[in-house]
Scaffold this motif. Structure first.
Motif, PDB file in Angstrom:
ATOM      1  N   SER A 195       0.959  -1.286   0.206  1.00  0.00           N
ATOM      2  CA  SER A 195      -0.123  -0.008  -0.148  1.00  0.00           C
ATOM      3  C   SER A 195       0.848   1.292   0.020  1.00  0.00           C
ATOM      4  CB  SER A 195      -0.915  -0.084   1.254  1.00  0.00           C
ATOM      5  OG  SER A 195      -0.136   0.041   2.397  1.00  0.00           O
ATOM      6  N   ALA A 196       2.360   1.126   0.216  1.00  0.00           N
ATOM      7  CA  ALA A 196       2.865   2.323   0.461  1.00  0.00           C
ATOM      8  C   ALA A 196       3.432   2.865  -1.142  1.00  0.00           C
ATOM      9  CB  ALA A 196       4.353   1.926   0.993  1.00  0.00           C
ATOM     10  N   GLU A 197       2.918   1.918  -2.024  1.00  0.00           N
ATOM     11  CA  GLU A 197       2.953   2.334  -3.475  1.00  0.00           C
ATOM     12  C   GLU A 197       2.229   2.854  -4.012  1.00  0.00           C
ATOM     13  OE1 GLU A 197       4.540  -1.180  -5.628  1.00  0.00           O
ATOM     14  OE2 GLU A 197       5.868  -2.070  -4.156  1.00  0.00           O
ATOM     15  N   ALA A 198       2.210   3.493  -5.217  1.00  0.00           N
ATOM     16  CA  ALA A 198       1.246   4.253  -6.108  1.00  0.00           C
ATOM     17  C   ALA A 198      -0.021   3.343  -6.219  1.00  0.00           C
ATOM     18  CB  ALA A 198       1.552   4.737  -7.420  1.00  0.00           C
ATOM     19  N   GLN A 199      -1.244   3.907  -5.885  1.00  0.00           N
ATOM     20  CA  GLN A 199      -2.364   2.771  -6.041  1.00  0.00           C
ATOM     21  C   GLN A 199      -3.198   3.295  -7.250  1.00  0.00           C
ATOM     22  OE1 GLN A 199      -3.089   0.474  -3.928  1.00  0.00           O
ATOM     23  NE2 GLN A 199      -0.948   0.896  -3.269  1.00  0.00           N
ATOM     24  N   PRO A 200      -3.745   2.368  -7.833  1.00  0.00           N
ATOM     25  CA  PRO A 200      -4.665   2.583  -9.049  1.00  0.00           C
ATOM     26  C   PRO A 200      -5.887   3.561  -8.701  1.00  0.00           C
ATOM     27  CG  PRO A 200      -5.182   0.524  -8.137  1.00  0.00           C
ATOM     28  CD  PRO A 200      -3.986   0.836  -7.329  1.00  0.00           C
ATOM     29  N   GLN A 201      -6.176   4.326  -9.915  1.00  0.00           N
ATOM     30  CA  GLN A 201      -7.371   5.254  -9.805  1.00  0.00           C
ATOM     31  C   GLN A 201      -8.438   4.637 -10.224  1.00  0.00           C
ATOM     32  OE1 GLN A 201      -7.180   8.470  -8.484  1.00  0.00           O
ATOM     33  NE2 GLN A 201      -5.255   7.870  -7.983  1.00  0.00           N
ATOM     34  N   TYR A 202      -9.658   4.359  -9.053  1.00  0.00           N
ATOM     35  CA  TYR A 202     -10.521   3.635  -9.342  1.00  0.00           C
ATOM     36  C   TYR A 202     -11.783   4.152 -10.046  1.00  0.00           C
ATOM     37  CZ  TYR A 202      -8.372  -0.124  -6.587  1.00  0.00           C
ATOM     38  OH  TYR A 202      -7.354  -0.885  -6.036  1.00  0.00           O
ATOM     39  N   SER A 203     -12.459   3.566 -10.880  1.00  0.00           N
ATOM     40  CA  SER A 203     -13.802   4.021 -11.442  1.00  0.00           C
ATOM     41  C   SER A 203     -14.609   4.462 -10.338  1.00  0.00           C
ATOM     42  CB  SER A 203     -14.290   3.504 -12.640  1.00  0.00           C
ATOM     43  OG  SER A 203     -14.947   2.172 -11.985  1.00  0.00           O
ATOM     44  N   PRO A 204     -15.535   5.396 -10.519  1.00  0.00           N
ATOM     45  CA  PRO A 204     -16.694   5.515  -9.637  1.00  0.00           C
ATOM     46  C   PRO A 204     -17.521   4.363  -9.354  1.00  0.00           C
ATOM     47  CG  PRO A 204     -16.934   7.173 -11.236  1.00  0.00           C
ATOM     48  CD  PRO A 204     -16.008   6.261 -11.894  1.00  0.00           C
ATOM     49  N   LYS A 205     -17.778   3.275 -10.187  1.00  0.00           N
ATOM     50  CA  LYS A 205     -18.464   2.193 -10.022  1.00  0.00           C
ATOM     51  C   LYS A 205     -17.465   1.119  -9.151  1.00  0.00           C
ATOM     52  CE  LYS A 205     -21.734   1.018 -10.876  1.00  0.00           C
ATOM     53  NZ  LYS A 205     -23.088   1.233 -10.279  1.00  0.00           N
ATOM     54  N   ALA A 206     -15.974   1.200  -9.472  1.00  0.00           N
ATOM     55  CA  ALA A 206     -15.028   0.469  -8.602  1.00  0.00           C
ATOM     56  C   ALA A 206     -15.133   0.834  -7.189  1.00  0.00           C
ATOM     57  CB  ALA A 206     -13.750   0.269  -9.309  1.00  0.00           C
ATOM     58  N   GLN A 207     -15.156   2.084  -7.083  1.00  0.00           N
ATOM     59  CA  GLN A 207     -15.105   2.867  -5.712  1.00  0.00           C
ATOM     60  C   GLN A 207     -16.433   2.438  -4.970  1.00  0.00           C
ATOM     61  OE1 GLN A 207     -12.201   4.395  -4.628  1.00  0.00           O
ATOM     62  NE2 GLN A 207     -13.256   3.935  -2.672  1.00  0.00           N
ATOM     63  N   GLU A 208     -17.373   2.421  -5.411  1.00  0.00           N
ATOM     64  CA  GLU A 208     -18.835   2.062  -4.866  1.00  0.00           C
ATOM     65  C   GLU A 208     -18.556   0.499  -4.454  1.00  0.00           C
ATOM     66  OE1 GLU A 208     -23.556   1.804  -5.610  1.00  0.00           O
ATOM     67  OE2 GLU A 208     -22.326   2.239  -7.335  1.00  0.00           O
ATOM     68  N   ILE A 209     -18.187  -0.343  -5.232  1.00  0.00           N
ATOM     69  CA  ILE A 209     -17.686  -1.860  -4.919  1.00  0.00           C
ATOM     70  C   ILE A 209     -17.316  -1.854  -3.558  1.00  0.00           C
ATOM     71  CG2 ILE A 209     -16.757  -4.034  -5.634  1.00  0.00           C
ATOM     72  CD1 ILE A 209     -17.846  -3.314  -8.570  1.00  0.00           C
ATOM     73  N   ILE A 210     -15.917  -1.184  -3.524  1.00  0.00           N
ATOM     74  CA  ILE A 210     -14.780  -1.127  -2.582  1.00  0.00           C
ATOM     75  C   ILE A 210     -15.730  -0.491  -1.135  1.00  0.00           C
ATOM     76  CG2 ILE A 210     -13.050   0.160  -1.337  1.00  0.00           C
ATOM     77  CD1 ILE A 210     -11.610   0.032  -4.223  1.00  0.00           C
ATOM     78  N   GLN A 211     -16.528   0.459  -1.415  1.00  0.00           N
ATOM     79  CA  GLN A 211     -17.241   1.044  -0.191  1.00  0.00           C
ATOM     80  C   GLN A 211     -18.253  -0.097   0.516  1.00  0.00           C
ATOM     81  OE1 GLN A 211     -16.963   3.719   1.682  1.00  0.00           O
ATOM     82  NE2 GLN A 211     -18.706   3.067   2.819  1.00  0.00           N
ATOM     83  N   ARG A 212     -18.897  -0.667  -0.536  1.00  0.00           N
ATOM     84  CA  ARG A 212     -19.804  -1.960   0.028  1.00  0.00           C
ATOM     85  C   ARG A 212     -19.049  -3.048   0.604  1.00  0.00           C
ATOM     86  NH1 ARG A 212     -24.814   0.251   0.795  1.00  0.00           N
ATOM     87  NH2 ARG A 212     -25.629   1.172  -1.196  1.00  0.00           N
ATOM     88  N   ALA A 213     -18.064  -3.166   0.016  1.00  0.00           N
ATOM     89  CA  ALA A 213     -17.309  -4.192   0.783  1.00  0.00           C
ATOM     90  C   ALA A 213     -16.541  -3.812   1.935  1.00  0.00           C
ATOM     91  CB  ALA A 213     -15.836  -4.508  -0.237  1.00  0.00           C
ATOM     92  N   ASN A 214     -16.150  -2.491   2.366  1.00  0.00           N
ATOM     93  CA  ASN A 214     -16.007  -2.161   3.486  1.00  0.00           C
ATOM     94  C   ASN A 214     -17.025  -2.495   4.556  1.00  0.00           C
ATOM     95  OD1 ASN A 214     -15.262  -0.356   5.587  1.00  0.00           O
ATOM     96  ND2 ASN A 214     -13.610   0.880   4.253  1.00  0.00           N
ATOM     97  N   GLU A 215     -18.258  -1.970   4.246  1.00  0.00           N
ATOM     98  CA  GLU A 215     -19.401  -2.216   5.047  1.00  0.00           C
ATOM     99  C   GLU A 215     -19.582  -3.606   5.449  1.00  0.00           C
ATOM    100  OE1 GLU A 215     -22.590  -0.404   2.740  1.00  0.00           O
ATOM    101  OE2 GLU A 215     -21.519   1.561   2.765  1.00  0.00           O
ATOM    102  N   LEU A 216     -19.562  -4.482   4.116  1.00  0.00           N
ATOM    103  CA  LEU A 216     -19.887  -5.792   4.595  1.00  0.00           C
ATOM    104  C   LEU A 216     -18.521  -6.496   5.354  1.00  0.00           C
ATOM    105  CD1 LEU A 216     -21.076  -6.962   0.885  1.00  0.00           C
ATOM    106  CD2 LEU A 216     -22.468  -6.852   3.235  1.00  0.00           C
ATOM    107  N   LEU A 217     -17.364  -6.051   5.283  1.00  0.00           N
ATOM    108  CA  LEU A 217     -16.189  -6.594   5.949  1.00  0.00           C
ATOM    109  C   LEU A 217     -16.422  -6.111   7.507  1.00  0.00           C
ATOM    110  CD1 LEU A 217     -13.202  -5.621   3.950  1.00  0.00           C
ATOM    111  CD2 LEU A 217     -13.659  -7.961   4.651  1.00  0.00           C
TER     112      LEU A 217
END
Length: 199
Positions: A3-25
């Protein structure tokens, strides 16, 4: 990639998927959800999720990486906005007290994933371990500063005090969840900060 390296820029849909994954985790840990759950929440086909994140490990790692980035930004903001290191510790504790009270989020996802370390993929475990290392480093620096400025009394060396404080905070999160009493978190966190204060 760490995570210390450059991270990809996610599309709005991918970012929404990550947010939902956070909630489910936060509600059920690594094994508590599937791509079918994500698809229902985001209203996409499972194939679309696989397009962004080929496997569950990729999605969860991306989610934890973003969690770590948010934590780093939050700790940096505390450093910049609160000169008093003791007040900084209290503000950190209050942040989580408010999150838990409002269930937004109800717990640090790394606290839950840490309990699953023996069974989660190594790529995710590495990020979870990194989270705790980052936090302990910040706590130790804050406590060292507090002792130097005469606003904190440390019984143990800073690294030991930081480890104990971190264990108290994350244990308090689990205790609050186990008892269904969000206020219990602050009761424990306040005891952990009060013991460090020089009156």
């Amino acid at each position: 990639m760490s995570s210390a390296e450059a991270q990809p820029q996610y599309s709005p849909k991918a970012q929404e998927i990550i947010q939902r994954a956070n909630e489910l985790l936060a509600s059920g840990g690594y094994n508590g959800f599937s791509y079918a759950d994500i698809a229902e929440l985001v209203d996409v086909r499972k194939a679309s999720i696989h397009h962004h994140f080929p496997a569950k490990v990729d999605l969860v790692k991306a989610t934890v990486v973003q969690h770590r980035q948010a934590m780093r930004r939050g700790l940096q903001s505390l450093n910049e906005s609160i000169p008093d290191p003791y007040a900084r510790l209290v503000a950190y504790s209050r942040y989580w007290a408010d999150c838990i009270q409002e269930s937004n989020p109800p717990i640090c996802i790394c606290a839950l994933l840490a309990a699953e370390l023996p069974s989660i993929p190594a790529e995710v475990a590495e990020e979870v371990t990194g989270h705790f290392n980052d936090l302990q480093t910040w706590l130790a620096k804050t406590m060292t500063e507090g002792e130097t400025k005469g606003v904190m009394r440390l019984v143990e060396p800073p690294a030991g005090e930081a480890a104990m404080f971190m264990a108290s905070i994350h244990g308090a999160m689990l205790s609050a969840r186990a008892t269904g009493n969000a206020l219990l978190f602050w009761q424990i966190a306040k005891l952990s900060t009060d013991r460090l204060k020089i009156e």
